[in-house]
Design a protein around this motif. Structure first.
Motif, PDB file in Angstrom:
ATOM      1  N   GLY A  39       6.474 -18.271   8.775  1.00 30.75           N
ATOM      2  CA  GLY A  39       7.859 -18.436   9.166  1.00 30.75           C
ATOM      3  C   GLY A  39       8.152 -17.720  10.468  1.00 30.75           C
ATOM      4  N   THR A  40       9.421 -17.503  10.733  1.00 31.03           N
ATOM      5  CA  THR A  40       9.827 -16.879  11.998  1.00 31.03           C
ATOM      6  C   THR A  40      10.243 -15.426  11.836  1.00 31.03           C
ATOM      7  N   GLU A  41      10.429 -14.973  10.610  1.00 33.52           N
ATOM      8  CA  GLU A  41      10.917 -13.626  10.377  1.00 33.52           C
ATOM      9  C   GLU A  41       9.817 -12.730   9.812  1.00 33.52           C
ATOM     10  N   SER A  42      10.041 -11.432   9.881  1.00 33.72           N
ATOM     11  CA  SER A  42       9.124 -10.476   9.257  1.00 33.72           C
ATOM     12  C   SER A  42       9.099 -10.730   7.751  1.00 33.72           C
ATOM     13  N   GLY A  43       7.900 -10.694   7.168  1.00 33.30           N
ATOM     14  CA  GLY A  43       7.764 -10.983   5.746  1.00 33.30           C
ATOM     15  C   GLY A  43       7.497 -12.445   5.455  1.00 33.30           C
ATOM     16  N   THR A  44       7.315 -13.261   6.511  1.00 32.90           N
ATOM     17  CA  THR A  44       7.006 -14.679   6.318  1.00 32.90           C
ATOM     18  C   THR A  44       5.649 -15.034   6.929  1.00 32.90           C
ATOM     19  N   GLU A  45       4.826 -14.040   7.170  1.00 36.09           N
ATOM     20  CA  GLU A  45       3.520 -14.273   7.790  1.00 36.09           C
ATOM     21  C   GLU A  45       2.534 -14.854   6.775  1.00 36.09           C
ATOM     22  N   GLY A  46       1.712 -15.779   7.257  1.00 36.40           N
ATOM     23  CA  GLY A  46       0.747 -16.439   6.374  1.00 36.40           C
ATOM     24  C   GLY A  46      -0.633 -15.843   6.383  1.00 36.40           C
ATOM     25  N   SER A  47      -0.834 -14.742   7.123  1.00 36.83           N
ATOM     26  CA  SER A  47      -2.143 -14.099   7.185  1.00 36.83           C
ATOM     27  C   SER A  47      -1.974 -12.599   7.362  1.00 36.83           C
ATOM     28  N   MET A  48      -3.007 -11.852   6.981  1.00 36.32           N
ATOM     29  CA  MET A  48      -3.003 -10.405   7.178  1.00 36.32           C
ATOM     30  C   MET A  48      -3.127 -10.058   8.657  1.00 36.32           C
ATOM     31  N   LEU A  49      -3.782 -10.933   9.414  1.00 37.34           N
ATOM     32  CA  LEU A  49      -3.894 -10.709  10.855  1.00 37.34           C
ATOM     33  C   LEU A  49      -2.522 -10.529  11.489  1.00 37.34           C
ATOM     34  N   GLU A  50      -1.564 -11.361  11.070  1.00 39.11           N
ATOM     35  CA  GLU A  50      -0.213 -11.266  11.623  1.00 39.11           C
ATOM     36  C   GLU A  50       0.522 -10.044  11.087  1.00 39.11           C
ATOM     37  N   LEU A  51       0.384  -9.803   9.770  1.00 38.38           N
ATOM     38  CA  LEU A  51       1.075  -8.656   9.176  1.00 38.38           C
ATOM     39  C   LEU A  51       0.667  -7.340   9.830  1.00 38.38           C
ATOM     40  N   SER A  52      -0.623  -7.208  10.132  1.00 36.89           N
ATOM     41  CA  SER A  52      -1.136  -5.951  10.678  1.00 36.89           C
ATOM     42  C   SER A  52      -1.224  -5.955  12.200  1.00 36.89           C
ATOM     43  N   GLN A  53      -0.689  -7.021  12.828  1.00 35.79           N
ATOM     44  CA  GLN A  53      -0.734  -7.146  14.283  1.00 35.79           C
ATOM     45  C   GLN A  53      -2.160  -6.984  14.817  1.00 35.79           C
ATOM     46  N   GLY A  54      -3.049  -7.774  14.212  1.00 35.05           N
ATOM     47  CA  GLY A  54      -4.433  -7.751  14.655  1.00 35.05           C
ATOM     48  C   GLY A  54      -5.205  -6.530  14.192  1.00 35.05           C
ATOM     49  N   GLY A  55      -4.702  -5.856  13.140  1.00 31.63           N
ATOM     50  CA  GLY A  55      -5.362  -4.657  12.640  1.00 31.63           C
ATOM     51  C   GLY A  55      -4.914  -3.385  13.329  1.00 31.63           C
ATOM     52  N   LYS A  56      -3.797  -3.453  14.063  1.00 37.92           N
ATOM     53  CA  LYS A  56      -3.321  -2.285  14.811  1.00 37.92           C
ATOM     54  C   LYS A  56      -2.333  -1.433  14.031  1.00 37.92           C
ATOM     55  N   ARG A  57      -1.809  -1.981  12.911  1.00 40.11           N
ATOM     56  CA  ARG A  57      -0.841  -1.192  12.151  1.00 40.11           C
ATOM     57  C   ARG A  57      -1.088  -1.366  10.657  1.00 40.11           C
ATOM     58  N   ASP A  58      -0.728  -0.311   9.915  1.00 40.87           N
ATOM     59  CA  ASP A  58      -0.894  -0.344   8.465  1.00 40.87           C
ATOM     60  C   ASP A  58       0.184  -1.214   7.830  1.00 40.87           C
ATOM     61  N   VAL A  59      -0.213  -1.957   6.797  1.00 39.19           N
ATOM     62  CA  VAL A  59       0.726  -2.720   5.980  1.00 39.19           C
ATOM     63  C   VAL A  59       0.858  -1.976   4.657  1.00 39.19           C
ATOM     64  N   VAL A  60       2.053  -1.512   4.347  1.00 36.61           N
ATOM     65  CA  VAL A  60       2.281  -0.755   3.115  1.00 36.61           C
ATOM     66  C   VAL A  60       2.391  -1.732   1.950  1.00 36.61           C
ATOM     67  N   ILE A  61       1.508  -1.561   0.970  1.00 41.94           N
ATOM     68  CA  ILE A  61       1.481  -2.419  -0.218  1.00 41.94           C
ATOM     69  C   ILE A  61       1.492  -1.518  -1.436  1.00 41.94           C
ATOM     70  N   GLY A  62       2.661  -1.317  -2.010  1.00 41.00           N
ATOM     71  CA  GLY A  62       2.792  -0.380  -3.121  1.00 41.00           C
ATOM     72  C   GLY A  62       2.502   1.029  -2.655  1.00 41.00           C
ATOM     73  N   SER A  63       1.532   1.671  -3.272  1.00 34.91           N
ATOM     74  CA  SER A  63       1.191   3.053  -2.938  1.00 34.91           C
ATOM     75  C   SER A  63       0.026   3.155  -1.966  1.00 34.91           C
ATOM     76  N   VAL A  64      -0.470   1.987  -1.480  1.00 36.08           N
ATOM     77  CA  VAL A  64      -1.611   2.006  -0.562  1.00 36.08           C
ATOM     78  C   VAL A  64      -1.258   1.240   0.704  1.00 36.08           C
ATOM     79  N   THR A  65      -2.164   1.285   1.652  1.00 35.99           N
ATOM     80  CA  THR A  65      -1.996   0.520   2.886  1.00 35.99           C
ATOM     81  C   THR A  65      -3.231  -0.347   3.115  1.00 35.99           C
ATOM     82  N   ARG A  66      -3.019  -1.411   3.853  1.00 36.60           N
ATOM     83  CA  ARG A  66      -4.102  -2.302   4.231  1.00 36.60           C
ATOM     84  C   ARG A  66      -3.884  -2.767   5.666  1.00 36.60           C
ATOM     85  N   ARG A  67      -4.985  -2.968   6.361  1.00 35.10           N
ATOM     86  CA  ARG A  67      -4.947  -3.706   7.627  1.00 35.10           C
ATOM     87  C   ARG A  67      -5.652  -5.050   7.458  1.00 35.10           C
TER      88      ARG A  67
END
Length: 435
Positions: free
Chosen positions: A371-399
């Motif tokens: 989609g066009t807004e944050s939280g509408t990304e279809g891949s982890m690549l987009e969520l983590s901005q190419g692996g440059k930032r942590d994605v908070v998922i519950g009590s852990v993070t993922r890139r």
């Protein structure tokens, strides 16, 4: 309303009637239809005169019965849309509370026990024999997001993007059904060297990713050398599944120049087991993302303005992604399938414009949909901005994905009041790389 109990939250309402291939501990692979919490055993239904009310001539009834005995959907699809559309409508009538054929199954408790199998007792399989698999890239928000990550906003989309549906040929042999574990691939990736440069090494991917796509199965072939006109392309579609185009981003980054993805994609592609027929999604047609006036117009062979469906050439399917880590599941994205710049008929028209012959059972992926807004990304690549930032998922993070992570896709159209038309879930767990 149906005479069997169907939860209002079921993806497999009477409005759906999707086809698939299932087996049980006592029955080999066979065609089934999902209805609520049950699977209708189609061969068993046929053998017990379940098709007595089907409105086809004797020859077509024999051909249909033969196709319904196969262990894939290829034979059924190849009979043509009038046949499988008619079969779907007939099954709907059989299960309606006030349907025209109450004697076929509703009033036949013995036959119900034979042919209605609890969904909890079945094992699902890849529904078609897939000869070829082509993956497109028509999710324009995903394409733009990835382009920004790698090339910046000014050069995010390549010059050809608004002229044609970009695609590449994938690997059909590694298409698997939901629930199949996906082993982390090994491949060449660039690693830092002591002199400050990077050098390729064979290594397990450190940037394993998912990609949420809608995919279509071809239901009608075209002859070699004969393109499919855009006005006829919809007739070449049988139905849709949801798809996870697993990707190894670090392998992809090194290998994709100049010919595109190869080993970074060929290790596994997951699809949902139930194929939602094209007819079931007709009520949910909508307009695709709007082109700007300054964007180039598509060439005539891709122009759908004269289509009977124009301007509603895509579908409003609500999609969601859950990630399960150490037993805890978290919703990480939600988006809609309407964010496709090109439709599946346009993909077919472009795929065949050279005279390429598509065959029944070929699989066509949309490319990742975001989609066009944050939280509408279809891949982890987009969520983590190419692996440059942590994605908070519950009590852990993922890139990117780690071993043991389970990705679950879900997609559904409609609402509980009129009956949901859904795909169920598509699940896959990342397994450790081979030693």
């Amino acid at each position: 309303m149906s005479w069997i109990n169907i939860s209002k939250n079921s993806h497999f309402s009477l409005a759906n009637i999707p086809f698939g291939i299932f087996s049980t501990t006592v029955q080999s692979k066979r065609i089934g239809v999902a209805i609520g919490d049950y699977v209708l055993d189609i061969p068993g239904f046929v053998r017990n005169e379940g098709l007595t009310g089907l409105d086809v001539n004797t020859r077509n009834l024999l051909e249909t019965s033969k196709a319904l005995e196969q262990q894939t959907l290829n034979g059924l699809a190849s009979l043509g849309k009038p046949v499988h559309s008619g079969l779907r409508r007939y099954i709907q009538e059989v299960f309606k509370s006030d349907g025209r054929y109450p004697d076929v199954l509703q009033k036949n408790s013995q036959l119900q026990q034979k042919v209605l199998v609890p969904m909890s007792d079945v094992t699902m399989h890849v529904p078609f024999e897939i000869g070829d698999y082509t993956d497109f890239y028509v999710g324009c928000n995903h394409a733009y997001n990835c382009g920004c990550i790698f090339r910046g906003p000014q050069n995010a989309l390549q010059p050809n993007y608004y002229h044609l549906p970009v695609g590449y040929h994938g690997r059909a042999s590694s298409v698997v059904v939901s629930g199949t574990g996906i082993r982390r691939p090994k491949g060449q990736i660039l690693v830092p060297a002591d002199d400050g440069t990077t050098q390729p090494e064979l290594h397990a991917s450190k940037k394993m990713d998912y990609e949420f796509e809608i995919a279509a199965f071809v239901g009608k072939s075209n002859n070699l050398g004969e393109p499919v006109p855009i006005g006829q392309a919809n007739d070449h579609l049988f139905g849709f599944v949801i798809m996870n185009d697993w990707s190894a981003r670090d392998i992809q980054a090194w290998e994709y120049v100049p010919l595109g993805p190869f080993t970074s994609k060929n290790f596994g592609t997951s699809i949902s087991p139930w194929v939602v027929h094209t007819d079931a999604l007709e009520p949910f047609r909508c307009e695709p993302i709007k082109r700007k006036e300054s964007d180039p117009k598509v060439q005539p062979y891709l122009d759908e303005s004269a289509s009977e469906f124009s301007p509603k050439t895509v579908h409003d399917i609500q999609m969601s992604i859950d990630l399960t880590i150490s037993g805890e599941s978290h919703r990480i994205s939600q988006m809609s399938a309407k964010y496709m710049l090109y439709s599946f008929p346009q993909m077919i028209a472009h795929h065949t414009v050279t005279g390429c012959n598509l065959r029944v059972g070929d699989l066509l992926g949309s490319g990742t949909i975001s989609g066009t807004e944050s939280g509408t990304e279809g891949s982890m690549l987009e969520l983590s901005q190419g692996g440059k930032r942590d994605v908070v998922i519950g009590s852990v993070t993922r890139r990117f994905l780690e071993d043991g992570d389970t990705v679950t896709f879900s997609a559904v159209a409609g609402d509980a009041a009129t009956g949901l038309v859904g795909f169920g879930t598509l699940e896959g767990t990342v397994l450790p790389a081979a030693k």
